[in-house]
Design an enzyme around this catalytic site. Structure first.
Site, mmCIF file in Angstrom:
data_model
loop_
_atom_site.group_PDB
_atom_site.id
_atom_site.type_symbol
_atom_site.label_atom_id
_atom_site.label_comp_id
_atom_site.label_asym_id
_atom_site.label_seq_id
_atom_site.Cartn_x
_atom_site.Cartn_y
_atom_site.Cartn_z
ATOM 1 C CB CYS B 93 -0.966 -0.048 1.187
ATOM 2 S SG CYS B 93 -2.389 1.034 0.982
ATOM 3 C CG HIS B 210 -3.614 -3.767 3.363
ATOM 4 N ND1 HIS B 210 -2.449 -3.143 3.738
ATOM 5 C CD2 HIS B 210 -4.399 -2.796 2.839
ATOM 6 C CE1 HIS B 210 -2.528 -1.848 3.475
ATOM 7 N NE2 HIS B 210 -3.709 -1.612 2.924
ATOM 8 C CD GLU B 212 -0.732 -5.680 5.492
ATOM 9 O OE1 GLU B 212 -0.643 -6.359 4.446
ATOM 10 O OE2 GLU B 212 -0.787 -4.430 5.493
#
Lengths: 757, 234
Positions: B93, B210, B212
């Site tokens: 990002c 994302h 994560e």
């Protein structure tokens, strides 16, 4: 307004008081000018007289400014306080109730949830983007001020009629503002609610709620202590923005006034806020801080006055040391500025260097701007002059407090469901309802809010009746919701107040959480009108009853009055923010159906159509008494549902609210992309009343074995009925309709993007 | 897969970085080791760092151009040296935007085509699995990942895009549920549906979504976990 006063002040100073002349008493205003300014600043004549009595002389311009903002409705709660006292605020798990920057409740594992909801209604009407953005910024500060890391934000929004040309622009600006601020600070925006009604045409409501987590034994408070201790200013520099914002927020508007008032709206900087969060939390891990408060409404004035006042000490500020963004600012302007992203702290002696190093690391301003004294007075110095010298105790103790006249809203007659003809049939009614502005998908809005940052969002927007956010590194999670049904409150403020609290409790229960406490955001019209004050008093009465019955106390709140334009008030809107706890995030129930499950209705259905969305959207009538909340049944039904969820027997759960039972089932079907075959309505009710009535205290459960749940419900003396079974790709009521879930989803998703395109 | 005492990761924090906690959770879950936090003013990386991670957020408020100021901060010099030595770098990002602004990856991230911030789950196709970032995926696998950005519309000139494709440097493409890279699947308008790209040596990866935030079934799935497990085993 601000510009004119600044010019006057400069002229007067040039004539009467050279810059190098040091005096110990402030330069007072001529009496007739003081009277005129007092009126301009919103002080009533008797309040102005009280200022003169407290000071024993005429006030200076700065002093008059301080009195007027501290005694504004926004800061003093002068019309609402007598009523708010009726709300229950205690429970064994409540650590701090109303009176601090936010409420604090114990949630287990030695942790506390810190939360509050606050309005930014008037600024959002004037400048939607900045109004909403700074609303988010302000509520975040209220929470991290207490030592809590913010973990989630929610927003309760009310807009005018979609047909009003301003509505689209305001909605767009508010959503962009909330996103622009929340996304940047990195706190997930996980939930909220949106309504449309013409009563909000000139007064949209923007209520933002933030929840944070702190160690239960490390909560930071605002009461100043320690004579001689340094008063420290951190964060952004002070500018001329937002001067007299609190007074503006306490006044009615005329329709053409919005543009003129724009200079009183503040501008937000979420990047600075993010740095401020990190720097404050880093400093809070040391023992440097005695007390801390954010500079919100009325900025430096309210923070310094309240901190010193609560601590029973005096405070002396030297405004020359205040970090300033603009040149030539007067004491009056600095004390009344509402520049954002600023905090005021009292430090332990000798802790300045530790604190300064942390704030410099985060590239934020840090300045010792004064010290605590034993005089019990606030003394403001600027350029060698005393600009204000006010005794603190009377400033708060003698603040105006009004028990304004109230007029009860007459109780509306109960609408007989059988007397209302069904103009369109069930299928058309369902399609119309799930696509109408108040019930259609809010995805267009929440798709612009970062809901996953932090990596702990268990139930994202639209996935469950309440947002569920896990605590980092633990199994434990919080459930969060905001609720209010203003059309119920308009028809019967007492019933509506109780319903708002009950619905918040219900939404937390529907995910399996144990409801802990609420924050309230009381949005009403002009309290000087008995009908409005009566609405307020009745709503509080209803809320208090529900809070008591459900062990669901109020721990923080905010009041926003004068939400009127050209004499037209908003619907009474006591927005409730609820917080609950789940011991194990994995137990949280969502609302998505899965194939093969039985659907079971919990709670009694009488087919209550009064004030229902069906009545408004289909029969085009807004009338009748709103559905009553039976608080005993509410609690019994909810406790039963929660027990089932925590025992692992529930695959999906959804409360029945706006739109009634069929809408609730359709929402579950759409969320799970699975159809259902429904049992017919009981013969003793008109079908449309059964399917679209808004009886309270009800839940739809999706369970593997419906019969077993019915048996358990019977044992617990909880009303329950088998509704049908989840299967296929259609929602089907044999003999009435069969609609594909795909079509439901299309209709549900269509309105908002089309409206905003 | 947990590799005790394996991969040493450093997570960079700029003023305004806001997804470092998410990233540290994901890295620790896969590597068994808590990553080090690297402050933007540092002028050297700690010895023995294998992987440098640039996280999501709004570095310096993104007030000039996303990632532009962070790309010129002190720590970017040792990070460029790390890249030159063949070190591993992951930028997600805002981290992807910083890598592009720093010239460590080609192209730029423009405002989303619809001019609105987009926060939703997207689907990405894993274009190759012989890299340190994707070995634990299947080739062509379609994975879900949350995305949350206002400026994720990947742009480069046609020659650069051709070269990226020719050199096999497209890491992930936005796709629909069937795995097709349709125009509609690139919600932010990204050129050729590009969600993430590699450096020439395949040791630097930048991507917008994302992974994560999808490493735990409680949070809706584990589609992002293999990326970190791949790194842990690299």
């Amino acid at each position: 307004m601000a510009v004119r006063i600044r010019a006057f002040d400069a002229v007067e100073r040039g004539r009467d008081a050279p810059e190098d002349h040091v005096t110990d008493t402030p330069e007072t205003l001529p009496p007739e000018r003081a009277a005129r300014l007092a009126a301009e600043f919103g002080l009533k004549p008797d309040e102005h007289q009280r200022v003169l009595a407290i000071l024993g002389r005429q006030p200076s311009l700065t002093e008059l400014g301080i009195f007027s903002v501290m005694w504004s409705e926004h800061c003093s709660y002068k019309s609402s306080r007598v009523w708010l006292r009726e709300l229950p605020t205690r429970a064994p798990w409540v650590i701090h109730g109303p009176g601090e920057n936010a409420g604090v409740v114990a949630i287990g594992d030695g942790l506390a949830a810190v939360f509050k909801m606050e309005s930014h209604n008037h600024p959002s009407f004037i400048e939607p983007y900045q109004g909403a953005a700074t609303g988010v910024g302000g509520i975040l500060r209220d929470v991290f001020t207490m030592g809590a890391r913010p973990i989630a934000t929610l927003n309760a929004l009310r807009f005018g009629s979609p047909d009003n040309p301003r509505t689209k622009r305001i909605l767009d600006g508010v959503v962009r503002g909330i996103g622009g601020y929340g996304n940047c600070v990195g706190v997930p925006t996980v939930g909220g609610e949106v309504n449309f009604h013409p009563a909000y045409d000139g007064n949209p409501l923007v209520n933002a709620m933030t929840v944070g987590i702190a160690p239960a034994d490390r909560i930071f408070l605002s009461a100043a202590a320690g004579v001689g201790n340094p008063v420290v200013y951190v964060g952004s520099k002070t500018g001329r923005d937002g001067i007299h914002g609190a007074t503006m927020a306490s006044a009615e508007f005329a329709a053409d006034e919005g543009d003129e008032k724009r200079p009183t709206v503040q501008v937000g900087d979420p990047f600075t806020e993010k740095l401020l969060i990190e720097a404050c939390l880093e400093l809070m891990a040391t023992d440097a801080i005695v007390a801390i408060q954010d500079m919100g409404a009325a900025g430096l004035t309210s923070s310094s006055v309240e901190m010193a006042g609560k601590g029973g000490v005096g405070i002396e500020l030297d405004l020359d040391r205040v970090p300033q963004r603009e040149t030539g600012m007067t004491a009056y302007e600095m004390m009344l500025s509402e520049s954002q992203e600023r905090m005021l702290m009292i430090l332990r002696p000798g802790a300045e260097d530790t604190a300064r190093a942390i704030f410099e690391k985060w590239e934020l301003d840090f300045a010792v701007i004064g010290h605590l004294t034993d005089t019990g007075r606030i003394v403001i110095r600027h350029q060698g002059r005393v600009e204000a010298d006010i005794p603190l105790a009377p400033l708060s103790d003698q603040a105006p407090l009004y028990r304004r006249p109230t007029e009860e809203t007459p109780k509306p007659a109960v609408l007989d469901a059988g007397s209302v003809p069904d103009p369109v049939g069930l299928e058309t009614a369902l399609i119309t309802l799930i696509g109408c502005p108040d019930l259609c998908s809010r995805a267009w809005i929440w798709d612009q809010y970062d809901s996953t940052v932090g990596g702990q969002t268990v139930k994202r927007p639209g996935a469950a009746d309440a947002a569920v956010v896990k605590l980092e590194g633990l199994r434990r999670a919080l459930a969060l919701t905001t609720d209010c049904t203003p059309r119920y409150c308009q028809a019967d403020p007492e019933a509506g107040g109780a319903q708002a609290v009950a619905e918040a409790w219900r939404n937390l229960t529907a995910v399996g959480a144990r409801p802990l406490a609420i924050t309230d955001n009381m949005n009403f019209g002009n309290p000087e009108r008995p009908r409005i004050m009566g609405q307020f008093a009745a709503a509080v009465r209803g809320m208090a009853a529900a809070c008591r019955a459900l062990d669901f106390p109020v721990v923080s709140g905010n009041v926003s009055l004068y939400n009127e334009t050209d004499g037209r008030p908003i619907l009474p809107t006591p927005a409730i923010g609820g917080v609950g706890v789940l011991e194990d995030a994995a137990q949280a129930a969502g609302l998505a159906l899965a194939p093969g499950l039985d659907l079971v209705l919990i709670g009694a259905t009488r087919g209550w159509l009064g004030q229902s969305l069906w009545l408004r959207e289909i029969a085009r009538r807004e009338e009748g008494a709103p559905p009553p909340v039976d608080l005993v049944a509410e609690r019994r039904n909810g406790d039963f549902v929660r027990r089932l969820i925590l025992a692992g027997g529930v695959r999906a759960c959804h409360d029945v609210s706006d739109g009634g039972l069929l809408v609730a089932i359709a929402e579950m079907a759409m969320a799970g992309d699975v159809g259902a075959v429904l049992e017919p309505a009981p013969a003793d009710l008109p079908p449309y009343a059964y399917w679209f009535g808004e009886d309270q205290g009800r839940y739809v459960l999706a369970v593997p074995d419906g019969r077993a749940v019915l048996a358990e419900a019977a044992t617990a003396r909880v009303p329950a009925a088998l509704l049908g079974r989840a299967e296929g790709a259609h929602l089907t009521l044999p003999g009435a309709f069969s609609i594909s879930v795909e079509r439901l989803r299309q209709v549900h998703a269509a309105w908002l993007p089309a409206y905003m395109a | 897969m947990r590799v005790e005492g394996g991969m040493r990761a450093g997570v960079v924090v700029f003023p305004g970085t806001n997804r470092e906690r998410d990233m540290m959770i994901a890295l620790e879950r896969a590597t068994g080791r808590r990553p080090e936090v690297l402050w933007h003013r540092e002028t050297a990386l700690p010895a023995g760092i294998d992987l440098v991670v640039l996280c999501g957020g709004f570095s310096y408020g993104d007030y000039l151009r996303c990632g532009a100021i962070a790309a010129r901060s002190p720590i970017m010099r040792p990070i460029a040296e790390h890249a030159a030595r063949g070190g591993l770098i992951l930028g997600v990002c805002n981290g992807f935007q910083i890598l592009c602004e720093a010239g460590l990856l080609p192209g730029a991230l423009l405002r989303n085509a619809g001019m609105r911030f987009l926060s939703m789950e997207c689907r990405m196709r894993v274009e190759r699995t012989d890299t340190p970032f994707t070995a634990h995926y299947q080739r062509g696998q379609v994975i879900r990942a949350p995305m949350a950005h206002g400026d994720g519309n990947y742009f480069a000139d046609a020659a650069t895009l051709d070269r990226l494709e020719g050199e096999g440097r497209i890491a992930f493409r936005y796709v629909d549920a069937t795995g097709a890279a349709t125009g509609a699947a690139a919600l932010n308008g990204a050129a050729r549906n590009i969600a993430g790209i590699y450096s020439e040596n395949l040791r630097v990866l930048g991507l917008m979504p994302h992974p994560e935030d999808l490493v735990d079934p409680l949070m809706g799935g584990t589609d992002g976990l293999p990326l970190f497990e791949s790194l842990a085993a690299a």
